[in-house]
Motif scaffolding. Structure first.
Motif, mmCIF file in Angstrom:
data_model
loop_
_atom_site.group_PDB
_atom_site.id
_atom_site.type_symbol
_atom_site.label_atom_id
_atom_site.label_comp_id
_atom_site.label_asym_id
_atom_site.label_seq_id
_atom_site.Cartn_x
_atom_site.Cartn_y
_atom_site.Cartn_z
ATOM 1 N N ALA A 344 1.038 -1.140 0.124
ATOM 2 C CA ALA A 344 -0.133 0.019 -0.069
ATOM 3 C C ALA A 344 1.095 1.180 -0.102
ATOM 4 O O ALA A 344 0.596 2.280 -0.830
ATOM 5 C CB ALA A 344 -0.724 -0.038 1.253
ATOM 6 N N LYS A 345 1.939 1.207 0.974
ATOM 7 C CA LYS A 345 2.835 2.595 1.028
ATOM 8 C C LYS A 345 3.628 2.748 -0.380
ATOM 9 O O LYS A 345 3.469 3.858 -0.943
ATOM 10 C CB LYS A 345 3.807 2.137 2.206
ATOM 11 N N ARG A 346 4.127 1.692 -0.826
ATOM 12 C CA ARG A 346 5.151 1.880 -2.064
ATOM 13 C C ARG A 346 4.156 2.003 -3.114
ATOM 14 O O ARG A 346 4.561 2.760 -4.046
ATOM 15 C CB ARG A 346 6.050 0.605 -2.199
ATOM 16 N N GLY A 347 3.065 1.632 -3.190
ATOM 17 C CA GLY A 347 1.874 1.892 -4.243
ATOM 18 C C GLY A 347 1.701 3.281 -4.411
ATOM 19 O O GLY A 347 1.638 3.799 -5.308
ATOM 20 N N LYS A 348 1.571 3.878 -3.214
ATOM 21 C CA LYS A 348 1.362 5.398 -3.283
ATOM 22 C C LYS A 348 2.486 6.096 -3.603
ATOM 23 O O LYS A 348 2.291 6.952 -4.554
ATOM 24 C CB LYS A 348 1.203 5.942 -1.796
ATOM 25 N N TYR A 349 3.696 5.608 -3.337
ATOM 26 C CA TYR A 349 4.947 6.419 -3.910
ATOM 27 C C TYR A 349 5.219 6.165 -5.381
ATOM 28 O O TYR A 349 5.536 7.159 -5.991
ATOM 29 C CB TYR A 349 6.215 5.518 -3.109
ATOM 30 N N ILE A 350 4.993 5.185 -5.868
ATOM 31 C CA ILE A 350 5.169 4.925 -7.302
ATOM 32 C C ILE A 350 4.057 5.512 -8.151
ATOM 33 O O ILE A 350 4.250 6.340 -9.134
ATOM 34 C CB ILE A 350 5.061 3.324 -7.725
ATOM 35 N N MET A 351 2.909 5.686 -7.507
ATOM 36 C CA MET A 351 1.763 6.436 -8.173
ATOM 37 C C MET A 351 1.877 8.026 -8.309
ATOM 38 O O MET A 351 1.937 8.636 -9.290
ATOM 39 C CB MET A 351 0.370 6.336 -7.408
ATOM 40 N N ARG A 427 1.931 -2.263 -17.586
ATOM 41 C CA ARG A 427 1.622 -2.820 -16.323
ATOM 42 C C ARG A 427 2.703 -2.693 -15.646
ATOM 43 O O ARG A 427 3.855 -3.274 -15.785
ATOM 44 C CB ARG A 427 0.917 -3.940 -16.707
ATOM 45 N N MET A 428 2.790 -1.916 -14.325
ATOM 46 C CA MET A 428 4.026 -1.911 -13.430
ATOM 47 C C MET A 428 3.514 -2.944 -12.258
ATOM 48 O O MET A 428 2.784 -2.113 -11.751
ATOM 49 C CB MET A 428 4.464 -0.489 -13.091
ATOM 50 N N THR A 429 4.090 -3.683 -11.813
ATOM 51 C CA THR A 429 3.639 -4.658 -10.764
ATOM 52 C C THR A 429 5.027 -5.236 -10.341
ATOM 53 O O THR A 429 5.213 -6.378 -9.998
ATOM 54 C CB THR A 429 2.783 -5.748 -11.425
ATOM 55 N N PRO A 430 5.921 -4.380 -9.724
ATOM 56 C CA PRO A 430 7.105 -4.929 -8.763
ATOM 57 C C PRO A 430 6.697 -6.014 -7.823
ATOM 58 O O PRO A 430 5.484 -5.776 -7.198
ATOM 59 C CB PRO A 430 7.808 -3.704 -8.246
ATOM 60 N N ALA A 431 7.607 -6.508 -6.871
ATOM 61 C CA ALA A 431 7.327 -7.540 -5.938
ATOM 62 C C ALA A 431 7.050 -6.567 -4.671
ATOM 63 O O ALA A 431 7.484 -5.318 -4.848
ATOM 64 C CB ALA A 431 8.647 -8.591 -5.903
ATOM 65 N N LEU A 432 6.294 -7.001 -3.881
ATOM 66 C CA LEU A 432 6.039 -6.433 -2.911
ATOM 67 C C LEU A 432 6.882 -6.064 -1.824
ATOM 68 O O LEU A 432 6.729 -5.009 -0.898
ATOM 69 C CB LEU A 432 4.769 -6.999 -2.124
ATOM 70 N N ILE A 433 8.042 -6.393 -1.994
ATOM 71 C CA ILE A 433 9.456 -6.006 -1.096
ATOM 72 C C ILE A 433 9.955 -4.850 -1.638
ATOM 73 O O ILE A 433 10.986 -4.284 -1.284
ATOM 74 C CB ILE A 433 10.227 -7.136 -0.920
ATOM 75 N N VAL A 434 9.541 -4.252 -2.876
ATOM 76 C CA VAL A 434 10.185 -3.198 -3.370
ATOM 77 C C VAL A 434 10.503 -2.068 -2.306
ATOM 78 O O VAL A 434 9.682 -1.834 -1.512
ATOM 79 C CB VAL A 434 9.491 -2.629 -4.665
ATOM 80 N N ILE A 435 11.627 -1.289 -2.690
ATOM 81 C CA ILE A 435 12.021 -0.414 -1.669
ATOM 82 C C ILE A 435 12.047 1.027 -2.685
ATOM 83 O O ILE A 435 12.253 0.826 -3.711
ATOM 84 C CB ILE A 435 13.307 -0.384 -1.022
ATOM 85 N N GLU A 436 12.089 2.125 -1.860
ATOM 86 C CA GLU A 436 11.773 3.683 -2.691
ATOM 87 C C GLU A 436 13.143 3.675 -3.739
ATOM 88 O O GLU A 436 12.889 4.108 -4.828
ATOM 89 C CB GLU A 436 11.926 4.528 -1.633
#
Ligand SMILES: Cc1ncc(COP(=O)(O)O)c(C=O)c1O
Length: 463
Positions: A344-351, A427-436
């Motif tokens: 949820a957090k990284r999703g907001k960042y990438i968005m 489609r951008m769908t990185p693994a959920l461990i992705v960091i900033e």
């Protein structure tokens, strides 16, 4: 992982490997003569290395499935241990991992989904769901959504609505029908949200009322359509669909092959809208690709129905002990590594990053998604909304097709991401461990590739 851990191949060896690829592996989707996809030899986290020693940053989670990242030691160790203990038993015999997994799924799945039929892929899990609904309702018809992809077998292609997938093998199952999807950027009803009154949901009711009484068994849809274009429905959509299915007495099936297992920032996508399907279908993230698995879950009503009725359905590898172990260990990782939260957090960042690129460039029409399930719709011009390039299934050429050019420029810099079959959608769908830092790196490469594409094709163009 250091570069020295990656197996090295000479250029001659690599050339021989590609010769074998071209001689012996039947290509899928769009063949590109002479194209050399990376031959993957090593993987870790979000990185993989190819036979030439090039490092790639994977923003596709391989095929949208390696949600927990590659080479997770805990999952690998659990599978190794299981291999030593018990590899395989007939699906007639429950095994300890199978019992444990089905119980775990009942504890975490939405609503009163309680019993599971295990299989080996999303496609098999979809086929299972279709058959369950048809047998349960004793009706033959199922309604799906245009543009959707649910798999490549005949049942899955029939309920799928992708013209690219369906066209070559028509006619398919005649009883399966389709309605337009919730696609706000290009509304099939040419309306605007919210004044549309969610016509796309109401359309299901209209269609059901035109059908013969007691002919439709079920409606099937992805909570957020993936292959068809990463379509996030308005918030009212799924509660309305749930209500219509109840009023009209049909089964609601969700395909959560993509959205299940934390991909959207919730463990399961219906949690975003507070409803539950009667049948839910999983694959991909359930084992994160460590071992293949599909799962079809039913609610109590349907489970009870089959207590004294035959469900004539079987796969030799239904509930393989090592696959169940991989699923259990993977599910643990979602919680242990707090991946729902990170998503949820990284999703907001990438968005935010993508919206910034949209402002600085001219060929992004729309950015949408939830969690780390993101779609970027590319256009030739924002006003005309003309898609950047048509989908070409035969010999797509980067010299004439800007989408292919864009993807190739990202590949040059070692960034892997997916395209949607439904048009000019990344489609951008990185693994959920992705960091900033990884997101920053990926977005930098993406923006540079967009700039190169704009320059090469003199975009934006108003035609
Ligand atoms: C939404 C959806 N359903 C079903 C499938 C089929 O899954 P599999 O490829 O595991 O058979 C896919 C595959 O990408 C999918 O995206």
């Amino acid at each position: 992982m250091s570069k020295s851990d990656v197996r090295k191949f000479t250029e001659d060896q690599v050339k021989n490997l590609y010769a074998d690829v071209h001689s012996y592996i039947l290509q899928r989707w769009a063949p590109r003569p002479g194209y050399e996809p990376p031959i993957v030899v090593k993987e870790k986290g979000l990185d993989f290395w190819d036979a030439r020693g090039k490092k790639w940053l994977d923003f596709q989670s391989q095929l949208f499935n390696v949600n927990i990242g590659m080479h997770n030691k805990k999952v690998i160790e659990a599978c190794k241990k299981q291999l030593d203990e018990l590899v395989y038993a007939s699906p007639t015999y429950p095994t300890l991992p199978k019992i444990k997994l089905c119980k775990k799924l009942a504890q975490i799945a939405p609503g009163d989904l309680c019993k599971t039929f295990l299989s080996n892929s999303g496609t098999e899990a979809i086929e299972t769901a279709l058959k369950l609904a048809i047998l349960y309702k004793e009706r033959k018809k199922i309604i799906g959504l245009w543009r959707a992809y649910h798999g490549s077998t005949f049942g899955a292609m029939s309920i799928g609505g992708s013209k690219w997938v369906r066209s070559p093998t028509l006619p398919l199952i005649a009883e399966f029908d389709h309605i337009p999807p919730p696609y706000c950027y290009r509304c099939p009803f040419d309306m605007d949200y919210p004044s549309c009154g969610i016509q796309c949901a109401k359309n299901l009711k209209y269609v059901l009322e035109q059908e013969a009484a007691n002919s439709v068994a079920a409606f099937l849809g992805e909570p957020i359509m993936s292959g068809g274009g990463l379509l996030v429905p308005p918030d009212e959509y799924w509660p309305m669909i749930r209500k219509i299915c109840d009023e009209k007495d049909i089964v609601l099936i969700n395909d959560e092959v993509m959205t299940g297992f934390a991909r959207t920032g919730k463990m399961f996508a219906p949690e975003h809208w507070n409803y539950a399907p009667d049948i839910d279908v999983f694959a991909k993230g359930i084992t994160s690709g460590y071992i293949p698995m599909g799962a079809t879950m039913v609610n109590k009503r349907i489970a009870d129905h089959f207590e004294d009725k035959s469900f004539g359905h079987s796969f030799t590898y239904s509930g393989h002990a090592v696959a169940c172990t991989a699923a259990l260990a993977t599910i643990d990782q979602y919680y242990e590594l707090k991946l729902i939260d990170n998503c949820a957090k990284r999703g907001k960042y990438i968005m935010e990053g993508l919206k910034g690129i949209q402002e600085r460039t001219s060929i992004i029409g729309d950015v949408r998604g939830k969690g780390l399930f993101l779609g970027i719709e590319m256009v030739k011009h924002r006003e005309t909304k003309e898609g950047l390039a048509p989908l070409e299934l035969v010999k797509p050429d980067p010299e004439t097709n800007p989408m292919v050019y864009l993807q190739d420029r990202c590949s040059d810099e070692g960034l892997a991401f997916g395209m949607s079959m439904g048009g000019s959608i990344v489609r951008m769908t990185p693994a959920l461990i992705v960091i900033e830092e990884q997101i920053d790196q990926a977005l930098q490469i993406f923006e540079k590739a967009i700039n190169a594409t704009e320059e090469k094709f003199s975009l934006p163009t108003k035609e």
